[in-house]
Scaffold this active site. Structure first.
Site, PDB file in Angstrom:
ATOM      1  N   LYS A  64       0.956  -1.212   0.000  1.00 33.04           N
ATOM      2  CA  LYS A  64      -0.047  -0.150  -0.012  1.00 33.04           C
ATOM      3  C   LYS A  64       0.805   1.254  -0.064  1.00 33.04           C
ATOM      4  O   LYS A  64       1.790   1.294   0.839  1.00 33.04           O
ATOM      5  CB  LYS A  64      -0.806  -0.137   1.292  1.00 33.04           C
TER       6      LYS A  64
HETATM    7  O1  G3P Z   1      -7.837   1.576   5.851  1.00 32.82           O
HETATM    8  C1  G3P Z   1      -7.800   3.012   5.150  1.00 32.82           C
HETATM    9  C2  G3P Z   1      -9.130   3.598   5.555  1.00 32.82           C
HETATM   10  O2  G3P Z   1     -10.197   2.444   5.545  1.00 32.82           O
HETATM   11  C3  G3P Z   1      -9.399   4.363   7.007  1.00 32.82           C
HETATM   12  O3  G3P Z   1     -10.653   4.766   7.460  1.00 32.82           O
HETATM   13  O4  G3P Z   1     -12.152   5.311   9.152  1.00 32.82           O
HETATM   14  O5  G3P Z   1      -9.759   6.053   9.434  1.00 32.82           O
HETATM   15  O6  G3P Z   1     -11.061   6.850   7.717  1.00 32.82           O
HETATM   16  P1  G3P Z   1     -11.107   5.767   8.330  1.00 32.82           P
END
Ligand code: G3P
Length: 216
Positions: free
Chosen positions: A83
């Site tokens: 990633k």
């Molecule tokens: O893995 C990346 C993403 O899904 C992060 O989510 O909830 O931290 O915006 P969030």
């Protein structure tokens, strides 16, 4: 549609995998930092539980070092997907890693132009963050609609991986729009099956069945 879980927590991954419908896992440095365990150990454990793509993120910001980190991560297990942030340096690193046969997931995508470049760079996955766009009063799902349309127009091989999912409606909309994958937090996976009419219906079926005195 593929379901990935967005966590680095082994108990959560085991529990979600026990449903039998889990296709992969995504992690990021913030999720890894919650676990208090060495990165390599966590990634190896995850790869033993789930037989599918497991995203592991680089932390360098300059392409040469990103490439080095990406190669190290890819060596941990054949299912590791590297990633990378969707920056100029991240795109350069993506192209270099793809040339070496390493699968990539381009993260922190917030615009259709970023997603177009990600596809041209040959990434396996593009990760648009819908919840974080919603947080700033932009409709995250509109971005998914645009990316799915653009990728369809040109038959790009990059899979649209909906990230920053916050609730089941994000899932329904992603499926309606034809997104290939959603990476879902553990708490949201728990909500996907719940329905009060299912619970009430089952209770009634079982109480009626009990009255018959029969056994199957
Ligand atoms: O893995 C990346 C993403 O899904 C992060 O989510 O909830 O931290 O915006 P969030």
């Amino acid at each position: 549609m593929k379901f990935f879980i967005d966590t680095a927590n082994i108990d959560q991954i085991k529990d979600a995998a026990s449903l039998g419908i889990l296709d992969g896992v995504t992690t990021n440095p913030s999720l890894i930092s919650k676990e208090n365990k060495p990165l390599n150990k966590i990634l190896k454990e995850i790869c033993e539980i789930v037989d599918g793509p497991v995203s592991a993120e680089v932390v360098a910001t300059e392409s040469d070092t990103m490439i080095k980190e990406g190669k190290k991560l890819a060596k941990i297990h054949p299912n590791i997907v590297v990633k990378l942030p969707t920056t100029r340096e991240g795109i350069k690193a993506c192209v270099a890693l793809v040339r070496e046969g390493i699968h990539t997931n381009m993260t922190l995508v917030f615009s259709a132009t970023q997603a177009l470049i990600v596809a041209k760079a040959g990434a396996s996955f593009v990760s648009p963050f819908v919840g974080r766009l919603d947080d700033i009063a932009q409709d995250g799902m509109e971005l998914i609609r645009d990316i799915v349309q653009i990728y369809d127009n040109y038959e790009f091989g990059t899979q649209v991986l909906v990230a920053s999912v916050r609730h089941p409606i994000h899932l329904v909309q992603s499926a309606l729009m034809g997104a290939h994958v959603a990476t879902i937090p553990y708490e949201v996976i728990g909500k996907l099956l719940n329905h009060p009419l299912t619970d009430a219906g089952l209770e009634k079926f079982l109480s009626d069945w009990q009255k018959t005195g029969q056994k199957i």
